[in-house]
Write a protein that holds these residues in place. Sequence first.
Motif, PDB file in Angstrom:
ATOM      1  N   ASN A 264     -13.071   2.377  -7.291  1.00  0.00           N
ATOM      2  CA  ASN A 264     -11.740   1.911  -6.973  1.00  0.00           C
ATOM      3  C   ASN A 264     -11.854   0.417  -6.678  1.00  0.00           C
ATOM      4  O   ASN A 264     -12.818  -0.025  -6.054  1.00  0.00           O
ATOM      5  CB  ASN A 264     -11.183   2.604  -5.723  1.00  0.00           C
ATOM      6  N   VAL A 265     -10.860  -0.344  -7.126  1.00  0.00           N
ATOM      7  CA  VAL A 265     -10.836  -1.784  -6.857  1.00  0.00           C
ATOM      8  C   VAL A 265      -9.808  -2.038  -5.761  1.00  0.00           C
ATOM      9  O   VAL A 265      -8.651  -1.640  -5.897  1.00  0.00           O
ATOM     10  CB  VAL A 265     -10.485  -2.579  -8.127  1.00  0.00           C
ATOM     11  N   ILE A 266     -10.223  -2.709  -4.687  1.00  0.00           N
ATOM     12  CA  ILE A 266      -9.363  -2.873  -3.520  1.00  0.00           C
ATOM     13  C   ILE A 266      -9.310  -4.339  -3.096  1.00  0.00           C
ATOM     14  O   ILE A 266     -10.339  -5.011  -3.030  1.00  0.00           O
ATOM     15  CB  ILE A 266      -9.861  -2.018  -2.328  1.00  0.00           C
ATOM     16  N   GLY A 267      -8.099  -4.814  -2.822  1.00  0.00           N
ATOM     17  CA  GLY A 267      -7.899  -6.153  -2.279  1.00  0.00           C
ATOM     18  C   GLY A 267      -7.014  -6.068  -1.051  1.00  0.00           C
ATOM     19  O   GLY A 267      -6.143  -5.192  -0.968  1.00  0.00           O
ATOM     20  N   GLU A 268      -7.181  -6.991  -0.112  1.00  0.00           N
ATOM     21  CA  GLU A 268      -6.492  -6.852   1.179  1.00  0.00           C
ATOM     22  C   GLU A 268      -6.046  -8.190   1.743  1.00  0.00           C
ATOM     23  O   GLU A 268      -6.765  -9.184   1.690  1.00  0.00           O
ATOM     24  CB  GLU A 268      -7.431  -6.154   2.162  1.00  0.00           C
ATOM     25  N   ILE A 269      -4.822  -8.188   2.298  1.00  0.00           N
ATOM     26  CA  ILE A 269      -4.343  -9.262   3.166  1.00  0.00           C
ATOM     27  C   ILE A 269      -4.265  -8.660   4.568  1.00  0.00           C
ATOM     28  O   ILE A 269      -3.525  -7.698   4.791  1.00  0.00           O
ATOM     29  CB  ILE A 269      -2.960  -9.788   2.740  1.00  0.00           C
ATOM     30  N   THR A 270      -5.008  -9.196   5.510  1.00  0.00           N
ATOM     31  CA  THR A 270      -5.046  -8.639   6.855  1.00  0.00           C
ATOM     32  C   THR A 270      -3.756  -8.944   7.601  1.00  0.00           C
ATOM     33  O   THR A 270      -3.259 -10.082   7.571  1.00  0.00           O
ATOM     34  CB  THR A 270      -6.239  -9.213   7.640  1.00  0.00           C
ATOM     35  N   GLY A 271      -3.214  -7.947   8.269  1.00  0.00           N
ATOM     36  CA  GLY A 271      -1.974  -8.117   8.998  1.00  0.00           C
ATOM     37  C   GLY A 271      -2.102  -9.105  10.145  1.00  0.00           C
ATOM     38  O   GLY A 271      -3.115  -9.135  10.843  1.00  0.00           O
ATOM     39  N   ILE A 314       5.170 -16.975  -2.103  1.00  0.00           N
ATOM     40  CA  ILE A 314       6.359 -17.335  -1.316  1.00  0.00           C
ATOM     41  C   ILE A 314       5.999 -17.684   0.126  1.00  0.00           C
ATOM     42  O   ILE A 314       6.886 -18.022   0.924  1.00  0.00           O
ATOM     43  CB  ILE A 314       7.415 -16.208  -1.328  1.00  0.00           C
ATOM     44  N   GLY A 315       4.712 -17.609   0.457  1.00  0.00           N
ATOM     45  CA  GLY A 315       4.273 -17.990   1.788  1.00  0.00           C
ATOM     46  C   GLY A 315       4.551 -16.968   2.861  1.00  0.00           C
ATOM     47  O   GLY A 315       4.664 -17.317   4.043  1.00  0.00           O
ATOM     48  N   TYR A 316       4.642 -15.688   2.462  1.00  0.00           N
ATOM     49  CA  TYR A 316       4.909 -14.645   3.448  1.00  0.00           C
ATOM     50  C   TYR A 316       3.599 -13.978   3.855  1.00  0.00           C
ATOM     51  O   TYR A 316       2.870 -13.450   3.017  1.00  0.00           O
ATOM     52  CB  TYR A 316       5.863 -13.592   2.884  1.00  0.00           C
ATOM     53  N   THR A 317       3.303 -14.010   5.155  1.00  0.00           N
ATOM     54  CA  THR A 317       2.115 -13.332   5.685  1.00  0.00           C
ATOM     55  C   THR A 317       2.555 -12.021   6.315  1.00  0.00           C
ATOM     56  O   THR A 317       3.309 -12.025   7.292  1.00  0.00           O
ATOM     57  CB  THR A 317       1.412 -14.190   6.745  1.00  0.00           C
ATOM     58  N   PRO A 318       2.123 -10.895   5.774  1.00  0.00           N
ATOM     59  CA  PRO A 318       2.572  -9.608   6.331  1.00  0.00           C
ATOM     60  C   PRO A 318       2.073  -9.392   7.752  1.00  0.00           C
ATOM     61  O   PRO A 318       0.976  -9.811   8.113  1.00  0.00           O
ATOM     62  CB  PRO A 318       1.980  -8.581   5.354  1.00  0.00           C
ATOM     63  N   LYS A 319       2.892  -8.736   8.554  1.00  0.00           N
ATOM     64  CA  LYS A 319       2.507  -8.377   9.922  1.00  0.00           C
ATOM     65  C   LYS A 319       1.480  -7.264   9.911  1.00  0.00           C
ATOM     66  O   LYS A 319       0.605  -7.187  10.770  1.00  0.00           O
ATOM     67  CB  LYS A 319       3.744  -7.946  10.708  1.00  0.00           C
ATOM     68  N   ARG A 320       1.617  -6.364   8.947  1.00  0.00           N
ATOM     69  CA  ARG A 320       0.697  -5.236   8.799  1.00  0.00           C
ATOM     70  C   ARG A 320      -0.280  -5.528   7.661  1.00  0.00           C
ATOM     71  O   ARG A 320       0.030  -6.290   6.755  1.00  0.00           O
ATOM     72  CB  ARG A 320       1.480  -3.951   8.521  1.00  0.00           C
ATOM     73  N   THR A 321      -1.426  -4.906   7.699  1.00  0.00           N
ATOM     74  CA  THR A 321      -2.422  -5.103   6.639  1.00  0.00           C
ATOM     75  C   THR A 321      -1.894  -4.528   5.329  1.00  0.00           C
ATOM     76  O   THR A 321      -1.437  -3.386   5.268  1.00  0.00           O
ATOM     77  CB  THR A 321      -3.746  -4.429   7.012  1.00  0.00           C
ATOM     78  N   LEU A 322      -1.956  -5.330   4.281  1.00  0.00           N
ATOM     79  CA  LEU A 322      -1.474  -4.923   2.964  1.00  0.00           C
ATOM     80  C   LEU A 322      -2.652  -4.824   2.002  1.00  0.00           C
ATOM     81  O   LEU A 322      -3.394  -5.795   1.821  1.00  0.00           O
ATOM     82  CB  LEU A 322      -0.446  -5.928   2.435  1.00  0.00           C
ATOM     83  N   ARG A 323      -2.816  -3.650   1.409  1.00  0.00           N
ATOM     84  CA  ARG A 323      -3.884  -3.425   0.434  1.00  0.00           C
ATOM     85  C   ARG A 323      -3.310  -3.080  -0.929  1.00  0.00           C
ATOM     86  O   ARG A 323      -2.362  -2.313  -1.030  1.00  0.00           O
ATOM     87  CB  ARG A 323      -4.777  -2.253   0.860  1.00  0.00           C
ATOM     88  N   VAL A 324      -3.947  -3.616  -1.957  1.00  0.00           N
ATOM     89  CA  VAL A 324      -3.730  -3.103  -3.302  1.00  0.00           C
ATOM     90  C   VAL A 324      -4.941  -2.237  -3.629  1.00  0.00           C
ATOM     91  O   VAL A 324      -6.079  -2.635  -3.390  1.00  0.00           O
ATOM     92  CB  VAL A 324      -3.565  -4.235  -4.343  1.00  0.00           C
ATOM     93  N   VAL A 325      -4.689  -1.033  -4.103  1.00  0.00           N
ATOM     94  CA  VAL A 325      -5.766  -0.122  -4.489  1.00  0.00           C
ATOM     95  C   VAL A 325      -5.556   0.277  -5.944  1.00  0.00           C
ATOM     96  O   VAL A 325      -4.516   0.854  -6.295  1.00  0.00           O
ATOM     97  CB  VAL A 325      -5.806   1.134  -3.600  1.00  0.00           C
ATOM     98  N   LEU A 326      -6.528  -0.051  -6.772  1.00  0.00           N
ATOM     99  CA  LEU A 326      -6.499   0.319  -8.183  1.00  0.00           C
ATOM    100  C   LEU A 326      -7.419   1.521  -8.328  1.00  0.00           C
ATOM    101  O   LEU A 326      -8.649   1.393  -8.302  1.00  0.00           O
ATOM    102  CB  LEU A 326      -6.948  -0.856  -9.055  1.00  0.00           C
ATOM    103  N   PHE A 327      -6.813   2.688  -8.436  1.00  0.00           N
ATOM    104  CA  PHE A 327      -7.551   3.948  -8.380  1.00  0.00           C
ATOM    105  C   PHE A 327      -8.202   4.280  -9.721  1.00  0.00           C
ATOM    106  O   PHE A 327      -7.604   4.072 -10.784  1.00  0.00           O
ATOM    107  CB  PHE A 327      -6.605   5.089  -8.009  1.00  0.00           C
ATOM    108  N   MET A 328      -9.382   4.839  -9.654  1.00  0.00           N
ATOM    109  CA  MET A 328     -10.083   5.286 -10.860  1.00  0.00           C
ATOM    110  C   MET A 328      -9.997   6.806 -10.983  1.00  0.00           C
ATOM    111  O   MET A 328     -10.092   7.516  -9.982  1.00  0.00           O
ATOM    112  CB  MET A 328     -11.549   4.849 -10.807  1.00  0.00           C
ATOM    113  N   ASN A 329      -9.776   7.288 -12.200  1.00  0.00           N
ATOM    114  CA  ASN A 329      -9.856   8.712 -12.537  1.00  0.00           C
ATOM    115  C   ASN A 329      -8.640   9.535 -12.106  1.00  0.00           C
ATOM    116  O   ASN A 329      -8.766  10.677 -11.718  1.00  0.00           O
ATOM    117  CB  ASN A 329     -11.148   9.334 -11.978  1.00  0.00           C
ATOM    118  N   GLU A 330      -7.464   8.957 -12.244  1.00  0.00           N
ATOM    119  CA  GLU A 330      -6.260   9.774 -12.023  1.00  0.00           C
ATOM    120  C   GLU A 330      -6.063  10.756 -13.152  1.00  0.00           C
ATOM    121  O   GLU A 330      -5.631  11.893 -12.934  1.00  0.00           O
ATOM    122  CB  GLU A 330      -5.028   8.866 -11.886  1.00  0.00           C
TER     123      GLU A 330
END
Length: 473
Positions: A264-271, A314-330
Motif C-alpha cells: 500500500n502506498v501512503i502519504g500523510e499531512i499531520t494534523g 490553497i494553503g489549508y493545513t488540516p486540523k486532523r491528520t489527513l492520509r491518502v492510502v493507495l490500496f493494493m489488491n482490491e
Amino acid sequence: MKTFKMGLVLFLIAMSATAQNQYISDSLSIRKIYDMSLLNGKSYEWLDHLSNEIGGRLSGSYKAQQAVEYTKAQLEELGLDKVWLQPVMVPKWTRGEREFAFVQTGPGVTRNVNITALGGSIATPAGGTKAQVLEVQGIEQLAEYGRENIEGKIVFFNRPMRADLIHTFESYGGCVDQRYSGAKEAAKYGAVGVIVRSMNLRLDDFPHTGSMSYGDLPVKDRIPAAAISTNDAEYLSGMLKIQKDLEFSFKLSCEQHEDVQSYNVIGEITGSEFPEDIMVVGGHLDSWDIGDGAHDDGAGVVQSMEVLRLFREIGYTPKRTLRVVLFMNEENGLRGGNKYAEVAKSKGENHFFALESDSGGFTPRGFGITASKEQFESVLSWKKLFKPYLIHYFERGGGGADISPLNGGGTVLAGLRPDSQRYFDYHHAANDTFDKVNKRELELGAATMASLVYLVDKYGFEKPIQNTQEIAD
C-alpha cells in the motif's frame, strides 16, 4: 420580560450572523478548491502516466510494482509530512496466452467468440475444453437440473444485469454471484467448465473479467471459468434455442502462483490540532490486466492524491491528520484494505473518517455515507455548499471495499458517487482505457472529495449551527 426578549433577539441575530459568516467563508474555500482542480489540476496528468506509461496493474505483477514506485515518487514531490510503503502479501495470478473460444454448430462449422478468463480461474487442458452447453439464469437453477443434466457439460450463466434499475451498482449486485461463485457451484454437479455473460448493460464485443472463487473446493475438482461478451452471450443463447446439442470450445492458459510481496502506498499531512484523529482518502492501485484500469481504479487513485495536493496549493493545513492510502489488491483479494485496517488496529489508531473513490471518473453526483443519524445530519447541513457544483446526492449507506475493514468504532465511511450509467461499459474490460476518461469530470470529482474532507476536518460531525428560523421554530 422585555429585557429577556431583547436578549433573545440579539442572540438570534448573533447566531444568524455567525452562520452566515461561516457559510460565506466555506463557500469561498470550496470555490478555491474547485478553481485549483479545474485550472491547475494534476489528476489527469497522473492518470495519463498510470494508464499509458504503466497500464494494467494486476496484483503481484511488474506493472503493479511500477505503479507503487510512481505514485510514491509523486506523493514525495508534494512535500507531505510523511510518505511510506506498507508491505502486504498479495496473490499472483497470470493470464498466460490470449484466450480462444468458438461455438461449433456442425462439422467444420464454427463461430469465434470473444472470451476472457475470470481472475483466479485454472487453465483448461492443453487442447482446451469442449462440450455441450447448458444455459441457466443463475446458480439456484443448478439444483433444478441436477447432476444428470449437468455432468460433462459447460454451464453457461446468462442472467443479465437488469436494465430497469436506475442504480447500476444494484443491477451489478444482482448478477455478479454467477461470476464469483458459478464455477464452484457448477463443479459440484460435474460440469467441465463455466462461461458467464459479461457484467455489462450494453451489447458489445468486450468480455469483462473479474474475480471468482473456488472456495474450499479441492484443486482436483476445479473447473475453468471465463466470461464472454454480451453480444456473444446473446448469440449463444439464441443458437441454443434451435440447436441444444451444439458444442462450445475454449482454451485458457492461466496460472496461480505463490503469494508475493507488494505494498500500500501512503502519504500523510499531520494534523495541526488533533493529530490523533485520522482522515483517510483512497482508491485501489491495482487493476485488471486487460485494459489500462483508467476508470477502475486509476481515477480514484489520482483523485485521492489530488485531495492532499489541493490542500497544499490553497494553503489549508488540516486540523486532523489527513492520509491518502493507495490500496493494493482490491480486485482479487482485498489484501491491502485488510492489512491497512489490521496495522491501524494494532497501533490503536483512531480513524475519524474515511472516503473512497472506486466508481469511475465520471461526473460526481454526491456521496454515500455510513454514519449515525446525528453524524449524517451534520453532513446534510453542508449540502447547500455543494449546490453550485450540481452535487445533490447525499444518502446514508456507502463507502468502499478497501475502507470497509475500518467500519465500526465510530468511523464515518463515505464513497464518492459519480454518475454510474456508463461505468459498466468499461468495468473490468479491455476498453477501460485513458481515452474513456473526461478530464473535466475527473477534476470535478477530485474537488468534490477535497471539499467534503475540508468540511469534515473543520467541523467534525457535531450538530450544525442552525439558522434563525430553525431556532425560532
